[in-house]
Design an enzyme around this catalytic site. Structure first.
Site, mmCIF file in Angstrom:
data_model
loop_
_atom_site.group_PDB
_atom_site.id
_atom_site.type_symbol
_atom_site.label_atom_id
_atom_site.label_comp_id
_atom_site.label_asym_id
_atom_site.label_seq_id
_atom_site.Cartn_x
_atom_site.Cartn_y
_atom_site.Cartn_z
ATOM 1 N N ASP A 47 0.860 -1.186 0.000
ATOM 2 C CA ASP A 47 0.000 0.000 0.000
ATOM 3 C C ASP A 47 0.894 1.233 0.000
ATOM 4 O O ASP A 47 1.619 1.489 0.952
ATOM 5 C CB ASP A 47 -0.892 -0.040 1.258
ATOM 6 C CG ASP A 47 -1.791 1.186 1.344
ATOM 7 O OD1 ASP A 47 -1.798 1.987 0.384
ATOM 8 O OD2 ASP A 47 -2.489 1.328 2.364
ATOM 9 N N ASP A 88 24.902 12.674 -59.679
ATOM 10 C CA ASP A 88 24.112 13.204 -58.559
ATOM 11 C C ASP A 88 23.216 14.331 -59.063
ATOM 12 O O ASP A 88 22.921 14.434 -60.267
ATOM 13 C CB ASP A 88 25.078 13.647 -57.429
ATOM 14 C CG ASP A 88 24.439 13.598 -56.052
ATOM 15 O OD1 ASP A 88 23.705 14.543 -55.714
ATOM 16 O OD2 ASP A 88 24.667 12.614 -55.311
ATOM 17 N N ASP A 89 22.787 15.186 -58.166
ATOM 18 C CA ASP A 89 21.855 16.277 -58.455
ATOM 19 C C ASP A 89 22.335 17.123 -59.641
ATOM 20 O O ASP A 89 23.526 17.202 -59.920
ATOM 21 C CB ASP A 89 21.771 17.154 -57.194
ATOM 22 C CG ASP A 89 20.532 18.011 -57.176
ATOM 23 O OD1 ASP A 89 19.798 18.042 -58.174
ATOM 24 O OD2 ASP A 89 20.296 18.650 -56.133
ATOM 25 N N ARG A 134 15.251 24.485 -47.945
ATOM 26 C CA ARG A 134 16.182 24.313 -49.068
ATOM 27 C C ARG A 134 15.519 24.703 -50.404
ATOM 28 O O ARG A 134 15.675 24.021 -51.412
ATOM 29 C CB ARG A 134 16.674 22.859 -49.152
ATOM 30 C CG ARG A 134 18.049 22.764 -49.823
ATOM 31 C CD ARG A 134 18.388 21.377 -50.309
ATOM 32 N NE ARG A 134 19.766 21.338 -50.763
ATOM 33 C CZ ARG A 134 20.243 20.488 -51.662
ATOM 34 N NH1 ARG A 134 19.466 19.580 -52.192
ATOM 35 N NH2 ARG A 134 21.498 20.528 -52.011
ATOM 36 N N LYS A 177 20.285 6.852 -56.043
ATOM 37 C CA LYS A 177 20.408 7.511 -54.731
ATOM 38 C C LYS A 177 19.105 8.274 -54.502
ATOM 39 O O LYS A 177 18.786 9.208 -55.238
ATOM 40 C CB LYS A 177 21.613 8.452 -54.758
ATOM 41 C CG LYS A 177 21.810 9.226 -53.461
ATOM 42 C CD LYS A 177 23.124 10.009 -53.556
ATOM 43 C CE LYS A 177 23.303 11.009 -52.441
ATOM 44 N NZ LYS A 177 24.454 11.894 -52.700
ATOM 45 N N TRP A 178 18.346 7.841 -53.493
ATOM 46 C CA TRP A 178 17.017 8.412 -53.204
ATOM 47 C C TRP A 178 17.178 9.391 -52.041
ATOM 48 O O TRP A 178 17.377 8.996 -50.909
ATOM 49 C CB TRP A 178 16.056 7.275 -52.838
ATOM 50 C CG TRP A 178 14.648 7.681 -52.529
ATOM 51 C CD1 TRP A 178 14.232 8.582 -51.599
ATOM 52 C CD2 TRP A 178 13.454 7.168 -53.136
ATOM 53 N NE1 TRP A 178 12.864 8.662 -51.580
ATOM 54 C CE2 TRP A 178 12.357 7.800 -52.516
ATOM 55 C CE3 TRP A 178 13.200 6.212 -54.137
ATOM 56 C CZ2 TRP A 178 11.030 7.520 -52.856
ATOM 57 C CZ3 TRP A 178 11.883 5.936 -54.475
ATOM 58 C CH2 TRP A 178 10.822 6.592 -53.849
ATOM 59 N N ASP A 179 17.049 10.679 -52.372
ATOM 60 C CA ASP A 179 17.347 11.715 -51.376
ATOM 61 C C ASP A 179 16.066 12.306 -50.791
ATOM 62 O O ASP A 179 14.966 12.153 -51.352
ATOM 63 C CB ASP A 179 18.174 12.821 -52.068
ATOM 64 C CG ASP A 179 19.169 13.470 -51.130
ATOM 65 O OD1 ASP A 179 18.971 13.401 -49.912
ATOM 66 O OD2 ASP A 179 20.142 14.057 -51.640
ATOM 67 N N CYS A 207 19.095 8.451 -48.656
ATOM 68 C CA CYS A 207 19.874 9.608 -48.245
ATOM 69 C C CYS A 207 18.883 10.646 -47.757
ATOM 70 O O CYS A 207 17.770 10.729 -48.268
ATOM 71 C CB CYS A 207 20.643 10.125 -49.473
ATOM 72 S SG CYS A 207 21.504 11.677 -49.215
ATOM 73 N N ASP A 257 26.475 13.917 -44.958
ATOM 74 C CA ASP A 257 27.001 14.845 -45.967
ATOM 75 C C ASP A 257 28.387 15.335 -45.578
ATOM 76 O O ASP A 257 29.060 16.004 -46.355
ATOM 77 C CB ASP A 257 26.068 16.051 -46.118
ATOM 78 C CG ASP A 257 25.072 15.852 -47.245
ATOM 79 O OD1 ASP A 257 25.111 14.796 -47.903
ATOM 80 O OD2 ASP A 257 24.238 16.755 -47.460
HETATM 81 C C1 GLA Z 1 21.866 16.124 -50.340
HETATM 82 C C2 GLA Z 1 22.724 14.881 -50.334
HETATM 83 C C3 GLA Z 1 23.999 15.140 -51.065
HETATM 84 C C4 GLA Z 1 23.700 15.553 -52.486
HETATM 85 C C5 GLA Z 1 22.778 16.756 -52.476
HETATM 86 C C6 GLA Z 1 22.279 17.086 -53.860
HETATM 87 O O1 GLA Z 1 22.441 17.124 -49.585
HETATM 88 O O2 GLA Z 1 22.953 14.446 -49.046
HETATM 89 O O3 GLA Z 1 24.823 14.002 -51.063
HETATM 90 O O4 GLA Z 1 23.089 14.478 -53.153
HETATM 91 O O5 GLA Z 1 21.632 16.547 -51.662
HETATM 92 O O6 GLA Z 1 21.446 18.182 -53.872
#
Ligand code: GLA
Length: 722
Positions: free
Chosen positions: A53, A363-364, A440, A473-475, A523, A545
């Site tokens: 209790d 990349d981008d 961004r 690479k799928w961000d 990513c 990054d």
């Molecule tokens: C993010 C990723 C980077 C690169 C940039 C491109 O920041 O982590 O590795 O791909 O986007 O815009």
């Protein structure tokens, strides 16, 4: 049999090879937690729950003042009938009442495991996992909660989640996945925190008499806090001590907490973030919480990681890349950023091929009008000003040079400056009459809508079909704001963040299923979504990054608590480093990058000619030791968070690779020793085709570390077992 029910004792025994997890039905059919820890071979109730209790602890039965939910160790606690500690769930009925009271009704035990319906989850052959479902019910509310437990004996892992259904409309306002009560508090808590470019720092502190919360409200698991909780003995280290972990198989908002109550009991919980979240559940619908992976060991953090790494490799990562060696890649980001040019890419490709690189990643910056990060997301067609011959042609050129070809995409996003937004402004997540909050320079797509999801799947699949593409690479580069949807009814608005994640998983499932041969790497501005949910679709992640080797020593060290090296993208980049300005020897940049899935992210045509033979040699070396790094066992040897040095080794039945990084050179430096782990005591190991040492001397006497006068110095030792 890893799950047993003893009907006389009303006791559930869950057993892995080295741990036990025990529950019992307490008075009034409340489900109590009795034990989680080192394996008990023959349990007879020695640590039975004591009742007393205590003031301010309400009682279920007026005649029994000793039984209170406020002090009962429980499995899935509720709020309203006496337990004032953090609850595992809460619901609201149509009368706005939040009282609920679930009790045991029945249970099922079977071999095997079903996948969750809309969420990523672990998997296994039927023989490798056993399932327990405990059916709990609040008859007045019409609420049923099924508690799922899956036991993976050989990995020493138990996973948990809960499934809700109801006979009356209810609103779920808290729905965690796992809650465990310990009748002790002699623990440290280990968690990870960070930020963009500073992913996963280890944080360890003793528990205090309060609730410590680790969480995300960002719409992503995030680099800020990691969905990972670890309790350990105060003296636990890499080689000894008790360690308990919970890890969430989910990539969105989460809530983890450790609560110490006034009687020095500890409640450890993890699940969906309840803040700004509710779910309307109608009769005939179900709501599944994401899965939680739990492991226990009494042999310290290296053993914890061994168990978690094996679990990730065997029961999370899937598809044809599960056991396959991952290629060494070149990535264009830190070399060209948005300045993508066909001729320059081919010039780099010539060097990459000559160096021995296996995969060339664009990349981008490759799609229509994408000259900086303010535009074009959503318009997934090639920018022919930059790549006049198109992606298919470029891919062919890369293949002619003997490499595979990969591409970057950010499918979950939309730029205001894009054809997609101009045509479909309603596709962005938004709240009516509120201005967008930008991150961004971009907005987030409303993946709660099936139309939007169909658009994404079709446009990304079109890209992947348009050329020979072996890697993606799928961000995901911003977090959620304006969390609302023009496609959802008013009452479902607070479901948006979770529905967004279900939408992400839906598109990932559909796209990866259509391209089972492609190697996907997830990513999120680096390792911002490095979690078990993502790894169910994509077998590797861009770890951070931040490519600075000295920062990476810490980032990869901490990440290795949960994730095996094969899942960690790690690249050699240029100096001065773009994130820190640091100048680090090429040998150290390689030593760190070779400790994961190796890549190069710099303008290869600018590598000084004196360094070319060295880089060639490094790439050849990585190819030789790749099975060891990617499929061997990793042991952490020196902690870079607590000193000037970091070290680890990889071991398999043929080879050993030991890596040592020293941050700053020291005056009057002491002579130091590196003691390896995981070797066979009596076996002989030959160092770099030279001297021979026994396993026991390498582990107990150790290797003398050369005394050098250089900042950011590294040493790498390769041993072959004779
Ligand atoms: C993010 C990723 C980077 C690169 C940039 C491109 O920041 O982590 O590795 O791909 O986007 O815009």
């Amino acid at each position: 049999m890893s799950i047993t029910y003893l009907s006389q004792e009303k006791r559930f025994l869950l057993e892995t090879n080295h741990s036990s997890y025990i529950m019992e039905l307490a008075h009034h059919d409340f489900l109590s937690h009795v034990y989680w820890g080192k394996k008990i071979t023959n349990y007879h109730g020695s640590n039975k729950i004591l009742y007393r209790d205590r003031g301010f602890c309400p009682n279920i039965e007026p005649s029994d003042r000793t039984f209170s939910l406020d002090t009962l160790p429980q499995e899935y606690p509720q709020y309203g009938n006496g337990d004032y500690r953090p609850c595992a769930y809460q619901v609201k009925n149509e009368q706005n009442e939040t009282f609920s009271d679930i009790r045991y009704v029945s249970h099922e035990i079977y071999q095997g495991k079903q996948p969750l319906q809309q969420l990523p989850s672990s998997y296994a052959d039927e023989k490798d996992v056993e399932t327990l479902i405990i059916h709990m019910q609040d008859k007045t509310l019409g609420l049923s909660i099924d508690l799922y437990y899956h036991v993976f004996p050989t990995c020493d892992v138990i996973t948990r989640y809960a499934k809700f259904h109801t006979t009356q409309p209810l609103t779920l306002t808290k729905m965690l996945s796992a809650s465990v009560d310990f009748r002790r508090d002699d623990f440290d808590l280990v968690t990870m925190y960070g930020a963009h470019n500073n992913d996963r720092n280890l944080d360890r502190r003793p528990l205090t008499s309060a609730t410590t919360v680790v969480e995300s409200m960002r719409g992503a698991s995030s680099p800020h806090q990691t969905p990972f909780l670890c309790l350990c003995n105060h003296n636990a280290d890499e080689q000894q001590g008790e360690v308990y972990t919970m890890q969430f198989v989910y990539s969105g908002n989460f809530h983890g907490s450790v609560h110490v109550d006034p009687y020095r009991n500890v409640r450890m919980q993890i699940g969906l973030q309840p803040f700004d979240c509710e779910w309307h559940l109608s009769p005939n619908e179900i709501f599944e919480t994401p899965e939680v992976v739990m492991t226990y060991t009494d042999q310290g953090f290296n053993q914890m990681s061994k168990q978690l790494h094996t679990f990730v490799k065997q029961h999370i990562v899937r598809g044809i890349w599960k056991d396959k060696q991952r290629p060494i890649l070149f990535n264009s980001w830190e070399s060209l950023y948005f300045d993508i040019r066909e001729d320059k890419l081919l010039e780099i490709a010539d060097t990459a091929a000559d160096l021995g690189i296996e995969l060339f990643v664009l990349d981008d910056g490759w799609f229509k009008g994408r000259n900086d990060d303010n535009s074009s997301l959503g318009d997934w067609v090639c920018d022919t000003k930059k790549l006049p011959h198109g992606i298919a042609w470029l891919s062919e050129q890369i293949h002619q040079r003997g490499m595979q070809f990969g591409i970057w995409v950010e499918p979950e996003m939309i730029s205001e400056d894009s054809d997609l937004y101009r045509t479909h402004p309603e596709y962005a997540l938004q709240i009516k009459d509120r201005e967008h909050v930008i991150g961004r320079g971009q907005l987030v797509l409303d993946l709660t809508s099936s139309n939007v999801r169909d658009y994404v799947v079709e446009s990304i699949c079109n890209v992947l079909r348009s050329a020979k593409i072996e890697y993606v690479k799928w961000d995901m580069n911003r977090h959620l704001t304006n969390i609302g949807s023009l496609f959802l009814e008013t009452k479902h608005q607070r479901e948006t963040a979770h529905r967004y994640m279900l939408g992400v998983y839906d598109i990932m499932q559909r796209i990866t299923q259509q391209f089972p041969d492609i190697l996907f790497e997830s990513c999120s501005s680096g390792g911002g979504r490095f979690d078990l949910g993502m790894l169910c679709y994509m077998p590797q992640t861009w770890t951070s990054d931040n490519t600075d080797a000295i920062c990476r020593t810490k980032i990869q060290y901490a990440t290795s608590y949960m994730m095996p090296a094969i899942t960690m993208g790690s690249h050699v980049s240029v100096c001065p480093n773009h994130q820190t300005g640091r100048i680090t020897p090429m040998s150290t940049r390689f030593a760190v990058a070779m400790s994961g899935r190796l890549g190069y992210e710099l303008d290869l045509t600018k590598i000084h000619e004196d360094e070319i033979p060295l880089v060639k040699q490094q790439i050849a070396l990585y190819k030789q030791y790749r099975p060891l790094v990617q499929h061997g066992t990793m042991y952490r040897l020196k902690n870079p968070f607590t000193g000037n040095e970091g070290a680890w080794c990889f071991v398999n039945d043929k080879n050993v690779l030991a890596i040592y990084i020293k941050t700053l050179s020291e005056p009057a430096a002491p002579f130091r020793i590196l003691r390896l782990q995981g070797l066979e005591e009596d076996a002989l190991y030959q160092l770099n085709h030279g001297d021979v040492y026994s396993g026991s001397e390498l582990m107990y006497a150790g290797i003398s570390i050369p005394n050098t006068k250089e900042d950011f110095h590294s040493e790498v030792w390769y041993f072959t077992k004779l």
